[in-house]
Motif scaffolding. Structure first.
Motif, PDB file in Angstrom:
ATOM      1  N   THR A 129     -46.045  31.810  32.486  1.00 48.52           N
ATOM      2  CA  THR A 129     -45.130  30.685  32.635  1.00 48.52           C
ATOM      3  C   THR A 129     -44.484  30.303  31.308  1.00 48.52           C
ATOM      4  O   THR A 129     -43.267  30.087  31.232  1.00 48.52           O
ATOM      5  CB  THR A 129     -45.883  29.475  33.230  1.00 48.52           C
ATOM      6  OG1 THR A 129     -46.339  29.821  34.548  1.00 48.52           O
ATOM      7  CG2 THR A 129     -44.976  28.254  33.324  1.00 48.52           C
ATOM      8  N   VAL A 133     -40.384  30.355  30.468  1.00 50.42           N
ATOM      9  CA  VAL A 133     -39.679  29.143  30.025  1.00 50.42           C
ATOM     10  C   VAL A 133     -38.998  29.386  28.685  1.00 50.42           C
ATOM     11  O   VAL A 133     -37.860  28.969  28.458  1.00 50.42           O
ATOM     12  CB  VAL A 133     -40.656  27.949  29.949  1.00 50.42           C
ATOM     13  CG1 VAL A 133     -39.999  26.758  29.253  1.00 50.42           C
ATOM     14  CG2 VAL A 133     -41.111  27.544  31.345  1.00 50.42           C
ATOM     15  N   LEU A 136     -35.574  31.224  29.072  1.00 49.91           N
ATOM     16  CA  LEU A 136     -34.584  30.686  30.010  1.00 49.91           C
ATOM     17  C   LEU A 136     -33.153  30.823  29.521  1.00 49.91           C
ATOM     18  O   LEU A 136     -32.228  30.940  30.324  1.00 49.91           O
ATOM     19  CB  LEU A 136     -34.890  29.210  30.299  1.00 49.91           C
ATOM     20  CG  LEU A 136     -35.987  28.931  31.320  1.00 49.91           C
ATOM     21  CD1 LEU A 136     -36.265  27.437  31.410  1.00 49.91           C
ATOM     22  CD2 LEU A 136     -35.613  29.485  32.682  1.00 49.91           C
ATOM     23  N   PRO A 148     -43.477  23.322  34.295  1.00 56.58           N
ATOM     24  CA  PRO A 148     -42.681  24.034  33.293  1.00 56.58           C
ATOM     25  C   PRO A 148     -42.865  23.512  31.890  1.00 56.58           C
ATOM     26  O   PRO A 148     -42.428  24.146  30.925  1.00 56.58           O
ATOM     27  CB  PRO A 148     -41.239  23.798  33.770  1.00 56.58           C
ATOM     28  CG  PRO A 148     -41.304  22.514  34.529  1.00 56.58           C
ATOM     29  CD  PRO A 148     -42.656  22.493  35.187  1.00 56.58           C
ATOM     30  N   LEU A 152     -37.709  22.423  27.947  1.00 56.74           N
ATOM     31  CA  LEU A 152     -36.725  23.124  28.754  1.00 56.74           C
ATOM     32  C   LEU A 152     -35.349  22.994  28.113  1.00 56.74           C
ATOM     33  O   LEU A 152     -35.019  21.938  27.549  1.00 56.74           O
ATOM     34  CB  LEU A 152     -36.678  22.546  30.171  1.00 56.74           C
ATOM     35  CG  LEU A 152     -37.914  22.763  31.047  1.00 56.74           C
ATOM     36  CD1 LEU A 152     -37.741  22.018  32.366  1.00 56.74           C
ATOM     37  CD2 LEU A 152     -38.151  24.234  31.301  1.00 56.74           C
ATOM     38  N   THR A 156     -31.255  22.261  32.439  1.00 62.27           N
ATOM     39  CA  THR A 156     -32.099  23.022  33.371  1.00 62.27           C
ATOM     40  C   THR A 156     -32.520  22.137  34.542  1.00 62.27           C
ATOM     41  O   THR A 156     -33.001  21.020  34.346  1.00 62.27           O
ATOM     42  CB  THR A 156     -33.355  23.555  32.662  1.00 62.27           C
ATOM     43  OG1 THR A 156     -32.966  24.407  31.589  1.00 62.27           O
ATOM     44  CG2 THR A 156     -34.233  24.333  33.631  1.00 62.27           C
ATOM     45  N   LEU A 271     -36.339  27.385  38.534  1.00 54.75           N
ATOM     46  CA  LEU A 271     -35.627  26.829  37.388  1.00 54.75           C
ATOM     47  C   LEU A 271     -34.217  27.405  37.338  1.00 54.75           C
ATOM     48  O   LEU A 271     -34.034  28.613  37.386  1.00 54.75           O
ATOM     49  CB  LEU A 271     -36.354  27.151  36.077  1.00 54.75           C
ATOM     50  CG  LEU A 271     -37.840  26.766  35.995  1.00 54.75           C
ATOM     51  CD1 LEU A 271     -38.375  27.096  34.599  1.00 54.75           C
ATOM     52  CD2 LEU A 271     -38.053  25.313  36.324  1.00 54.75           C
TER      53      LEU A 271
END
Length: 292
Positions: A129, A133, A136, A148, A152, A156, A271
């Protein structure tokens, strides 16, 4: 000074870490460091400083950051325009997925998507994970397990998706295998535990569950990946924790135990890193996921 150097600089500033930025940009760490060095030489003074395992911008770097971010956003908007003009005939789709959805859901989703849109070029990136992230910035859409976190990219969108149950697994001849189909964390904590690597959604969920119950964890082995956990449990290294969907095709060598008194569940999330201006292709894949 080149646009690529400025985009790299903006990505490093966003992640605060050169190795994470390299992952997001699909570049090697030396390549990212080289671009930053050339950019600094162009300006004639430091733009960032090392800070522990990350980087911190200098005053000059902060001034440059706004220009670099605007350039990167312009580049993304140009990409979105290109995809819109192409429609769904020649588009591309970059999907990131953490371990469990990547292994047990994504293949079926991509197969369905390709039946509907056979000419779309699909690429995937897998990791835990935390790694997804961190990447992204270079993805159109991502499927992750567990929360998450806070870091971020701006813009997002996080959408709760499917529910998943985490179960304990033991060899079929383990004492707990004959004791019942559900076990408390207190009972499981009497044995060495086989845990996923740091950053794994499963590990985060299991650690929080043990902490809530006040049960100490005896970590016998830490290993990367779902299959690594399963093989370690088969070898007798301890009690493992995996998604229930990861053992639906097991041959009987492992026994799954639900967590009592309440099942240990979590939700996957979708996401959308560029939610304000998603490509048509990403929007269609999101719709497909939502239908499942």
């Amino acid at each position: 000074m080149t646009p690529e150097q400025l985009i790299t600089f903006a990505t490093v500033a966003e992640h605060g870490n050169i190795s994470h930025a390299a992952l997001a940009l699909h570049l090697s760490q030396p390549a990212v460091s080289g671009q930053l060095k050339l950019l600094q030489e162009e300006f004639g003074e430091p733009l960032y400083q090392r800070a522990g395992r990350g980087v911190r911008l200098t005053a000059a770097g902060e001034q440059l950051l706004g220009h670099a971010q605007r350039l990167r956003e312009t580049f993304r908007q140009a990409q979105a325009l290109r995809d819109a003009l192409r429609g769904l005939e020649r588009g591309t789709l970059r999907i990131g997925a953490s371990t469990t959805p990547a292994s047990y859901l994504l293949p079926y989703l991509i197969a369905d998507f390709r039946q509907r849109y056979p000419d779309i070029v699909v690429s995937t990136e897998n990791g835990n994970t935390a790694e997804i992230v961190a990447a992204l910035g270079s993805l159109d859409i991502a499927l992750i397990e567990g929360p998450p976190g806070q870091e971020l990219p701006l813009g997002t969108r996080v959408t709760a998706w499917r529910e998943d149950e985490i179960v304990a697994i033991v060899p079929s001849d383990h004492p707990l295998a004959a004791a019942g189909q559900a076990q408390t964390l207190q009972a499981l904590g009497d044995y060495p535990l086989v845990l996923r690597e740091s950053g794994s959604g499963v590990r985060q969920l299991v650690e929080r569950a043990f902490a809530r119950c006040g049960v100490a964890m005896r970590v016998g082995l830490e290993i990367a990946g779902v299959e690594g956990v399963k093989e370690a449990v088969r070898a007798g290294m301890g009690v493992g924790f995996v998604s229930a969907m990861s053992i639906r095709h097991e041959d009987g060598a492992l026994r799954q135990l639900r967590i009592a008194p309440e099942p240990l569940t979590r939700r996957f999330s979708i996401l959308m890193p560029h939610a304000a201006t998603p490509s048509r292709v990403a929007a269609r894949f999101f719709q497909l996921c939502a239908e499942q």
